[in-house]
Write an enzyme that holds these catalytic residues in place. Structure first.
Site, PDB file in Angstrom:
ATOM      1  N   CYS A 159      11.152   8.474  18.710  1.00 11.15           N
ATOM      2  CA  CYS A 159      12.461   9.455  18.655  1.00 11.15           C
ATOM      3  C   CYS A 159      13.330   9.116  17.443  1.00 11.15           C
ATOM      4  O   CYS A 159      14.190   9.921  17.309  1.00 11.15           O
ATOM      5  CB  CYS A 159      13.246   9.308  20.032  1.00 11.15           C
ATOM      6  SG  CYS A 159      12.210   9.740  21.408  1.00 11.15           S
ATOM      7  N   HIS A 199      20.631  11.275  19.093  1.00  8.86           N
ATOM      8  CA  HIS A 199      19.493  11.693  19.720  1.00  8.86           C
ATOM      9  C   HIS A 199      19.652  12.160  21.099  1.00  8.86           C
ATOM     10  O   HIS A 199      20.519  11.678  21.787  1.00  8.86           O
ATOM     11  CB  HIS A 199      18.612  10.248  19.855  1.00  8.86           C
ATOM     12  CG  HIS A 199      17.326  10.537  20.463  1.00  8.86           C
ATOM     13  ND1 HIS A 199      16.410  11.681  20.267  1.00  8.86           N
ATOM     14  CD2 HIS A 199      16.473   9.797  21.463  1.00  8.86           C
ATOM     15  CE1 HIS A 199      15.257  11.541  21.205  1.00  8.86           C
ATOM     16  NE2 HIS A 199      15.473  10.441  21.842  1.00  8.86           N
ATOM     17  N   ASN A 252      14.226  16.036  25.710  1.00 13.75           N
ATOM     18  CA  ASN A 252      14.185  14.875  24.726  1.00 13.75           C
ATOM     19  C   ASN A 252      12.868  15.424  24.035  1.00 13.75           C
ATOM     20  O   ASN A 252      11.757  15.496  24.478  1.00 13.75           O
ATOM     21  CB  ASN A 252      13.795  13.580  25.485  1.00 13.75           C
ATOM     22  CG  ASN A 252      13.794  12.661  24.326  1.00 13.75           C
ATOM     23  OD1 ASN A 252      13.474  12.782  23.106  1.00 13.75           O
ATOM     24  ND2 ASN A 252      13.692  11.252  24.566  1.00 13.75           N
TER      25      ASN A 252
END
Ligand code: UT7
Length: 322
Positions: A113, A249, A279
């Site tokens: 990520c 993020h 996500n």
């Protein structure tokens, strides 16, 4: 002194929308639980015949158009992804062929990520040192392919997508600084514990799934993403009030809110897409940046702090003058 400057952004989301209500019919969960614990309402899922390179290509074309550069000007391609199309060649090489380009370096970066921040950090160094003049940097994921759709602890969280930027050398900033960190001792807290070299039979059986110690990851994500804001501002001798936007993020709205609160950055300055994207791993930050640029929130001359956190652990940031 030479800097790299973002001259165009792009994004792409697959057509299929998977809502919390849809998930209620396949696993024991509720829209109420997912929304209150994560802030996610829906996520996009790539079609069966749609692959990471397809998402990357759409986002790249979007960014190239926004940057008004010809493909011939681009002399570096970096794709951040955990869900490459093939073991090899890299997704960046597949994309290079799609774009009809050849000869210049194209490679993937794997930092889950935080991958886009790592890719941006590498591209920035290429441009600053003169090794490249115009770089295409992409975060692209079909994360839905490494999710166990019967595991409610993970499957409600992730989605697919791609975001891209075009960087070009400039005499004025640009990217002010990038900051990258990793700590492999946390490797087991968020991972897909199988791969080509280990337990390949599970991959062959279609059981390469993401596992996560949610509470531990949550705690770490908040700490790492708030600490790196301080590190980034200190490195540039700037105060939090000098920031126009924070683009963190997009994993969980509670993480984003906790980071904002610890860093004392008001919610109005924080870009949030997790409600609609879930996500999307390496795609989350460039997708959020692209949305905020396109809807007119992020403007030329503003200071934007991008930050990511992911498996490894890995975490990173970039301070940008748009
Ligand atoms: O990119 C970085 C990657 N990931 C992250 O940043 C994620 C970090 N972690 C998180 O976002 C949160 O920890 C989660 C959203 C994963 C979980 O939220 P939580 O508030 O920490 O919940 P929990 O894990 O403590 O679970 C609470 C309860 C449990 O039930 P019991 O044991 O209390 O009876 C879970 O079984 O909620 C249950 N639960 C669910 N219930 C309905 C877990 N997932 C679900 C679900 N629907 N999808």
């Amino acid at each position: 002194m030479k800097y790299s400057r973002i001259i165009g952004t792009g994004g792409y989301l697959p057509e299929k929308v998977l809502t919390n209500k849809d998930l209620e019919s396949t696993i024991e969960t509720s829209d109420e639980w997912i929304t209150s614990r994560t802030g996610i309402r829906e996520r996009r899922i790539a079609a069966d015949d749609e692959f990471t390179v397809d998402l990357a290509e759409a986002a790249a074309l979007n960014a190239i158009e926004a940057a008004s550069v010809s493909r011939g000007e681009i002399d570096l391609i970096i794709v951040a992804t955990t869900t490459a199309d093939q073991v090899f060649p890299s997704t960046a090489c597949l994309l290079q062929q799609r774009l009809g380009m050849e000869g210049d370096p194209a490679f993937d970066v794997q930092a889950v990520c935080a991958g886009f921040l790592f890719a941006l950090g590498v591209a920035d160094k290429f441009v600053r040192t003169g090794a490249a003049n115009c770089a295409l940097v992409i975060g692209a994921e079909t994360f839905s392919r490494i999710i166990d759709w019967s595991d409610r602890r993970t499957c409600v969280l992730f989605g697919d997508g791609a975001g891209a930027v075009v960087l070009r050398a400039d005499n004025s900033p640009g990217l002010l600084s990038t900051h990258l960190h990793s700590d492999g001792k946390y490797k087991d807290l968020l991972c897909v514990p199988v791969g080509v070299s280990r337990n390949f039979s599970k991959v062959q059986a279609g059981a390469a799934y993401t596992t996560m110690e949610g509470t531990e990851v949550f705690r770490w994500a908040v700490k790492a993403m708030s600490d790196i804001i301080t590190e980034t501002l200190d490195a540039n001798d700037m105060q939090k009030d000098d920031l126009d936007w924070l683009i963190p993020h997009q994993a969980n709205i509670r993480i984003i809110n906790a980071v904002g609160a610890r860093a004392k950055i008001p919610n109005e300055k924080v870009v949030v897409t997790v409600d609609r994207h879930g996500n999307t791993s390496a795609a989350s930050v460039p997708l959020a940046l692209d949305q905020a640029v396109r809807d007119g929130r992020v403007k030329s001359g503003q200071h934007v702090l991008l930050e990511g956190f992911g498996g490894g652990f890995t975490w990173g940031s970039a301070l940008i003058k748009m």
